[in-house]
Scaffold this motif. Structure first.
Motif, PDB file in Angstrom:
ATOM      1  N   THR B  63      59.319  26.280 -49.447  1.00  0.00           N
ATOM      2  CA  THR B  63      58.826  25.021 -48.823  1.00  0.00           C
ATOM      3  C   THR B  63      58.654  25.312 -47.325  1.00  0.00           C
ATOM      4  N   GLY B  87      54.725  21.200 -47.126  1.00  0.00           N
ATOM      5  CA  GLY B  87      54.607  21.160 -48.850  1.00  0.00           C
ATOM      6  C   GLY B  87      55.192  22.594 -49.285  1.00  0.00           C
ATOM      7  N   THR B  88      55.043  22.675 -50.770  1.00  0.00           N
ATOM      8  CA  THR B  88      55.493  23.869 -51.286  1.00  0.00           C
ATOM      9  C   THR B  88      54.749  24.970 -51.585  1.00  0.00           C
ATOM     10  N   ASP B 111      52.916  17.690 -49.451  1.00  0.00           N
ATOM     11  CA  ASP B 111      53.900  16.894 -49.890  1.00  0.00           C
ATOM     12  C   ASP B 111      53.690  15.538 -48.961  1.00  0.00           C
ATOM     13  N   ARG B 113      54.093  14.714 -46.069  1.00  0.00           N
ATOM     14  CA  ARG B 113      54.518  14.173 -45.212  1.00  0.00           C
ATOM     15  C   ARG B 113      54.238  14.550 -43.657  1.00  0.00           C
TER      16      ARG B 113
END
Ligand code: SF4
Ligand code: SF4
Lengths: 409, 457
Positions: B63, B87-88, B111, B113
């Protein structure tokens, strides 16, 4: 959208739009008025010369490119320009038939062929072929030639047909076209040749200058300065019919400027050659340095260089006529349209100055001391030969080299 | 070649040589900077700068947050790369890079965010930082020249003591046609540029800074002037419009009259040049602890329907930007950078990197046909490095690499001016690049041989 095929090439991806055909055709266009004025003054022989030289150049270029299987480049206008310049630097009277030829002519094939030869129609074609084949394509085409092709063609014609090329000139005073009655429309000498001849005679004390010659009243041991003046007015006296012009030298200069005088097409209309030259400078197709230094040097030295006018006296300095030097002969055509040929002149600005001065110097030396009345053609050809050398010695200082650190702040 | 641009400003400084291409900036000049769409997936190449590539420090499944380092610098002349979204990590993938070769990229699934990495994007009190601290931060932030050359910024900020910097030049020239993001930055964020300039002055312990703007951007000039009023160290100078004035060496010549020695660096003549975008990024890095994860990028050209100035995350696929701007059918050329020096690409499947100052789509492409050099001298008159480009192109064409080297081919800055003016349409820059590449290869071979010989002994 990723389906689109994009062209991949190295930067830059935009260009300023200049290209060789545009440059060459524009130069042709700028030169054309001078040629047209030549046709107006000298009549159909001028038109025939132009057609033959241009046709010959373009034809030779197309033929040779085809033979060597390279892209035919006649569309770029450079062969056209070579032909145009060639026609303008030789006498249009080369193709002018003598009265005997005219009288011999009968409407038959044999007679027509004989007339073609009698009119020397093949001479400009040969000159054009030489210019393109040997002076240009043999080196690999436009860009690789060492000598100005048109001048090389002229030099070839001069070498091969000396009498024809230098011996007959249009006599502006007698030409009446069309429906020409006058047969003796040619003359033996241009104004430059006339002047040169007179100086030689004066030095030797012969001809009009022989002691007790009918034309003369004073002593043969005249003052050189006076004699020079006398020669200058004799040139006008012999070459001009109009009494008004004989009396006013400025009218004569005016005639020289607009081109109303004996000579080649390119000697016609100096005024337009100057205007055209300025147009080319403004378009940045030629660099001002070459014509300015060329003309400046030739005129200055033509005025300065010492000439022995009267045998037994010391040579006379500063006796030349600058305006005469400027307006007679092929100086303007050579300086604006031939020495400036991109391919055969130096690539750097400094080199262009040296080249211009060199052309001017050689022109003046040939004019004043040489065997020919005019030196522009050979001066340029000689300087063409020196271009690689000039380029080598005028390389610009590369950015960030050869500077003293102390001068850097 | 003095051109009467913006005469009302009097005689303007410039450098010798150069050209005046039509600037086409009107396409995107009046488009305010807008945030580019943030993609579902970003691809962060591990090599975005001149110098050693980065080593990845994340693995598939990790992450990451915005501003987190995903690739460590591979040497001194190198800069780390950071995650531009949170994100990942989806993996490390080889992708085509702008130079045509493949480079490894860290792929991150967004992600959505937009979470910053710890400590990032927060005001920092740097008032007592010394130059080492500033330099360190600039290095950590992964800054590389954003004018296009992408030279790691901290290297520039580390002149050896015997080469003090007396003038910092902030480059707002943006001389490449079409590009307008530096211009928009000057209009919209002048304070960041000035604060960044002050930080640079501190980093290199210098007391004079000149912000250079060309006369075709009078409003940017006025804005910058307004913002520097009262500063005793910083001034703004308007320059004549001429390409390539934004090239470091030409800009130094124009402003200071100094010539960077052949093979040398601006610091050799006491100068440091920093692009306005880089300067603003210096401010972001030091004052806000924001690593370089986004940049301004102009998407423009006749082949683009709605030219725009984007603020785009590093690693954003260009297709995402092009979807927003629209691309006309029949586009012939796709270029990263400006039209004079940019690199033509065969695919749009590329991403925004630190050096992506512009994306240019053109409707016209050269046929590539060219003629003999006619020795017109136009290239010689225009070359800002005073070379004889015609000769170099002929030597390179003949494979005479050594001769080209003797004629200073290595001094060429590849500005493209020579090919731009050439009426024979000769690919001069292409041939010069070829010669340079060959010379480099020969040098490497020679060194390898020497090493091998030494090893034997
Ligand atoms: S030779 Fe190099 S420096 Fe000179 S104009 Fe061409 S690309 Fe620019
Ligand atoms: S601009 Fe082109 S044709 Fe002219 S001298 Fe340079 S390389 Fe030759």
């Amino acid at each position: 959208m990723s389906e689109t095929k994009f062209t991949v090439s190295t930067s830059p991806h935009i260009r300023d739009g200049e290209n060789i055909p545009r440059i060459m055709w524009r130069v042709n266009l700028v030169l054309a008025p001078a040629a047209i004025i030549g046709i107006i003054f000298f009549g159909w022989p001028a038109a025939v010369m132009l057609a033959l030289c241009i046709g010959g150049s373009v034809g030779a270029e197309a033929l040779i490119r085809k033979l060597v299987r390279k892209k035919v480049t006649v569309g770029d206008g450079s062969a056209f320009l070579t032909g145009l310049l060639l026609a303008m630097c030789v006498s249009p009277m080369i193709v002018y038939p003598s009265s005997a030829v005219v009288q011999r002519y009968t409407p038959s094939l044999g007679s027509a062929i004989a007339t073609v030869f009698a009119m020397n129609l093949y001479v400009p074609l040969l000159g054009a072929f030489f210019a393109i084949a040997f002076a240009k394509q043999m080196f690999g085409g436009l860009g690789n030639n060492i000598w100005n092709p048109a001048l090389a063609g002229r030099a070839f014609m001069l070498a091969a047909y000396a009498l024809l090329v230098t011996g007959v000139w249009p006599n502006i005073e007698k030409i009446k076209y069309p429906g020409r009655e006058e047969v003796a429309a040619t003359t033996g000498a241009t104004i430059r040749a006339e002047r040169k001849k007179l100086i030689a005679l004066s030095r030797a004390g012969e001809g009009p200058f022989a002691p007790g010659a009918a034309a003369r009243e004073e002593d043969a041991k005249a003052d050189p300065t006076e004699r020079m003046k006398e020669i200058d007015s004799m040139v006008i006296e012999r070459k001009v019919a109009d009494p008004k012009v004989k009396q006013n030298k400025w009218l004569w200069y005016g005639r020289l400027l607009i081109g109303y005088r004996d000579g080649s097409l390119g000697e016609t209309c100096g005024l337009w050659l100057i205007i055209g030259g300025i147009i080319l400078i403004a378009l940045r197709y030629i660099d001002w340095r070459i014509p300015v230094f060329f003309i400046g040097t030739a005129v200055f030295l033509g005025w300065l260089l010492p000439v022995r006018v009267v045998g037994g006296t010391s040579p006379l300095w500063m006796a030349g006529d600058p305006l005469f030097e400027l307006l007679s002969g092929g100086l303007l055509l050579g300086a604006f349209f031939m020495a400036t040929d991109m391919v055969t002149s130096p690539i750097t600005k400094k080199g262009k100055v040296i080249f211009g001065v060199g052309c001017g110097l050689l022109t003046a030396l040939i004019r004043v001391y040489g065997g020919y009345p005019e030196g522009v053609c050979y001066a340029i050809l000689l300087m063409n030969t020196a271009v690689p050398l000039i380029d080598r010695f005028t390389r610009p200082r590369v950015f960030g080299t050869g500077l003293e650190p102390s001068k850097q702040t | 070649m003095a051109h009467a641009v913006a005469k009302s400003y009097g005689t303007l400084k410039t450098f010798p040589g150069g050209v005046h291409p039509s600037d086409r900036k009107e396409l995107s000049r009046d488009c305010p900077i807008e945030d580019a769409p943030i993609p579902e997936r970003v691809y962060i190449p591990l090599s975005q700068h001149i110098g050693a590539p980065c080593k990845p420090v994340v693995e598939k499944g990790d992450t990451v947050r915005m501003g987190q380092v995903v690739g460590e610098a591979g040497g001194f002349v190198s800069a780390p790369v950071h995650a531009s979204v949170s994100g990942t990590v989806a993996g490390i993938e080889e992708r085509i890079h702008i130079f045509g070769a493949k480079v490894p990229c860290v792929v991150i699934d967004n992600d959505g965010r937009d979470q910053w990495f710890e400590g990032c994007n927060q005001p920092v009190d740097y008032s007592d930082w010394d130059h080492d601290a500033i330099r360190g931060k600039v290095r950590q932030a992964g800054l590389a020249g954003m004018g296009g050359a992408t030279f790691p910024t901290h290297v520039k900020f580390s002149p050896p003591p015997e080469k003090p910097i007396d003038t910092v030049i902030i480059n707002g020239v943006e001389c490449e046609p079409y590009l307008t993001c530096d211009y928009r930055l000057m209009l919209e964020s002048p304070q960041r540029i000035i604060d960044g300039a002050e930080i640079i002055l501190r980093a290199v312990r210098c007391n004079r800074c000149i912000i250079a703007v060309e006369a075709n951007k009078p409003d940017a000039y006025e804005v910058m002037r307004e913002y520097v009023s009262g500063h005793d160290k910083i001034s703004v100078e308007m320059l004549e419009v001429k390409y390539p004035q934004g090239a470091e060496k030409q800009l130094i010549k124009a402003l200071l009259g100094r010539e960077v020695p052949s093979g040398g660096l601006p610091m050799d003549v006491g100068a440091l040049v920093s692009n306005v975008g880089t300067t603003a990024a210096v401010y972001d890095a030091v004052a806000l602890n924001k690593p370089l994860i986004e940049r301004l990028c102009t998407v423009t050209g006749e082949g683009v329907e709605r030219p725009s100035n984007f603020l785009a995350r590093i690693g954003t696929p260009l297709t995402v930007l092009l979807e927003k701007t629209g691309m006309r059918p029949g586009a012939k050329k796709f270029i990263l950078g400006g039209p004079m020096m940019g690199l033509a690409q065969f695919t749009t499947d590329l991403v925004v990197i630190k050096g992506t100052s512009g994306v240019l789509v053109l409707m016209e492409a050269d046929s590539g046909e060219y003629e003999n050099c006619i020795r017109c001298g136009r290239c010689v008159d225009a070359c800002p490095t005073y070379l004889i480009p015609s000769e170099l192109s002929i030597l390179a064409e003949a494979g005479e690499w050594e001769a080209a080297k003797e004629k200073n081919v290595l001094d060429c800055i590849e500005c493209g001016v020579c090919a731009y003016v050439c009426p024979a349409r000769r690919p001069i820059v292409h041939l010069i690049k070829l010669a340079k590449a060959e010379l480099l290869r020969m040098k490497k071979e020679f060194e390898a041989k020497k090493k091998a010989a030494e090893a034997k002994e």
